[in-house]
Design a protein around this motif. Structure first.
Motif, PDB file in Angstrom:
ATOM      1  N   MET A   7      22.584 -20.120   6.406  1.00 58.08           N
ATOM      2  CA  MET A   7      24.000 -20.382   6.167  1.00 58.08           C
ATOM      3  C   MET A   7      24.311 -20.485   4.674  1.00 58.08           C
ATOM      4  O   MET A   7      25.445 -20.299   4.257  1.00 58.08           O
ATOM      5  N   THR A   8      23.305 -20.759   3.884  1.00 57.14           N
ATOM      6  CA  THR A   8      23.535 -20.904   2.452  1.00 57.14           C
ATOM      7  C   THR A   8      23.929 -19.567   1.839  1.00 57.14           C
ATOM      8  O   THR A   8      23.470 -18.515   2.285  1.00 57.14           O
ATOM      9  N   PRO A   9      24.752 -19.585   0.813  1.00 51.24           N
ATOM     10  CA  PRO A   9      25.202 -18.319   0.227  1.00 51.24           C
ATOM     11  C   PRO A   9      24.127 -17.592  -0.577  1.00 51.24           C
ATOM     12  O   PRO A   9      24.306 -16.446  -0.930  1.00 51.24           O
ATOM     13  N   TRP A  10      22.994 -18.220  -0.854  1.00 44.27           N
ATOM     14  CA  TRP A  10      21.951 -17.586  -1.651  1.00 44.27           C
ATOM     15  C   TRP A  10      21.049 -16.685  -0.822  1.00 44.27           C
ATOM     16  O   TRP A  10      20.268 -15.929  -1.356  1.00 44.27           O
ATOM     17  N   VAL A  11      21.146 -16.782   0.501  1.00 44.33           N
ATOM     18  CA  VAL A  11      20.289 -16.001   1.386  1.00 44.33           C
ATOM     19  C   VAL A  11      21.052 -14.759   1.838  1.00 44.33           C
ATOM     20  O   VAL A  11      22.179 -14.851   2.305  1.00 44.33           O
ATOM     21  N   LYS A  12      20.423 -13.612   1.698  1.00 48.54           N
ATOM     22  CA  LYS A  12      21.023 -12.359   2.143  1.00 48.54           C
ATOM     23  C   LYS A  12      20.772 -12.179   3.641  1.00 48.54           C
ATOM     24  O   LYS A  12      19.643 -12.337   4.109  1.00 48.54           O
ATOM     25  N   ALA A  13      21.815 -11.841   4.374  1.00 47.09           N
ATOM     26  CA  ALA A  13      21.724 -11.725   5.837  1.00 47.09           C
ATOM     27  C   ALA A  13      20.768 -10.618   6.256  1.00 47.09           C
ATOM     28  O   ALA A  13      20.006 -10.762   7.212  1.00 47.09           O
TER      29      ALA A  13
ATOM     30  N   VAL B 279      23.867  -4.147   8.123  1.00 50.75           N
ATOM     31  CA  VAL B 279      24.062  -4.327   6.686  1.00 50.75           C
ATOM     32  C   VAL B 279      22.885  -3.726   5.926  1.00 50.75           C
ATOM     33  O   VAL B 279      23.063  -3.058   4.902  1.00 50.75           O
ATOM     34  N   TYR B 280      21.683  -3.912   6.436  1.00 49.19           N
ATOM     35  CA  TYR B 280      20.508  -3.350   5.782  1.00 49.19           C
ATOM     36  C   TYR B 280      20.579  -1.820   5.757  1.00 49.19           C
ATOM     37  O   TYR B 280      20.395  -1.202   4.714  1.00 49.19           O
ATOM     38  N   TRP B 281      20.833  -1.199   6.903  1.00 50.87           N
ATOM     39  CA  TRP B 281      20.862   0.260   6.971  1.00 50.87           C
ATOM     40  C   TRP B 281      22.038   0.839   6.187  1.00 50.87           C
ATOM     41  O   TRP B 281      21.944   1.947   5.657  1.00 50.87           O
ATOM     42  N   LYS B 282      23.101   0.100   6.097  1.00 47.10           N
ATOM     43  CA  LYS B 282      24.262   0.575   5.341  1.00 47.10           C
ATOM     44  C   LYS B 282      23.993   0.569   3.839  1.00 47.10           C
ATOM     45  O   LYS B 282      24.398   1.478   3.123  1.00 47.10           O
ATOM     46  N   HIS B 283      23.302  -0.445   3.368  1.00 45.62           N
ATOM     47  CA  HIS B 283      23.114  -0.618   1.934  1.00 45.62           C
ATOM     48  C   HIS B 283      21.717  -0.243   1.441  1.00 45.62           C
ATOM     49  O   HIS B 283      21.427  -0.437   0.268  1.00 45.62           O
TER      50      HIS B 283
END
Length: 175
Positions: free
Chosen positions: A87-93, A156-160
């Motif tokens: 949930m923290t903003p420092w972790v990438k989903a 998100v991973y495959w998109k970026h």
């Protein structure tokens, strides 16, 4: 005219603060991710509460813990802990989508065990069985929540994955 800066929400030359930088960095994806992680955290605590009380009752009776209930409590703990971390903003989903798939698998196994035991069971007024029938559907809810975040992280991973970065040498230059 003098108070025109109030309608914009900032003054010219205003320094960025935590409040202004959070608002500017919040996207629809970020709001979705934080909301899903909050639901996962709450539902993980619900699973812990539903299954740990039977473990506590067995401990007080001097009986060893049942491995199925210990596993369900582990699933709730795993889900609550990692949803809080993610949930923290420092972790990438997208970076931790394998952990999301693993949590989905854990809840899938727990649903399989308890679903087989309690879905077709007739409670006949037994409040413990009624509680366990409800707990099975809480496991399904958790399973769906973790599947959604796992799929979201994968998308998100495959998109970026082919995006420009400094590390690939294909980064755009800053002028």
């Amino acid at each position: 005219m003098v108070l025109k800066f109030l309608s914009r929400g900032s003054m010219k030359g205003e320094k960025a603060t935590m409040g202004t930088s959070i608002k500017s960095n919040m996207s629809i994806g970020s709001v979705f991710r934080i909301t899903m992680r909050l639901f996962q955290f709450v539902m993980g605590l619900v699973v812990i509460g539903l299954y740990a009380q039977d473990l506590d009752r067995a401990r007080k009776a001097g009986v060893g813990p049942d491995s199925k209930w210990a596993y369900a409590t582990f699933c709730g703990t795993w889900g609550a802990l990692f949803s809080l971390i993610f949930m923290t903003p420092w972790v990438k989903a997208w970076f931790f989508c394998p952990v999301d798939f693993l949590a989905f698998f854990f809840y899938l196994v727990a649903f399989g065990m308890f679903g087989k035991m309690y879905i077709k069971e007739d409670p006949e007024g037994n409040k413990g069985i009624i509680r366990m029938k409800h707990a099975v559907w809480v496991l399904v809810t958790n399973m769906i929540l973790w599947l959604i975040t796992a799929v979201y992280g994968s998308v998100v991973y495959w998109k970026h994955r082919k995006g420009r970065t400094v590390h690939t040498g294909a980064a755009s230059s800053h002028v």
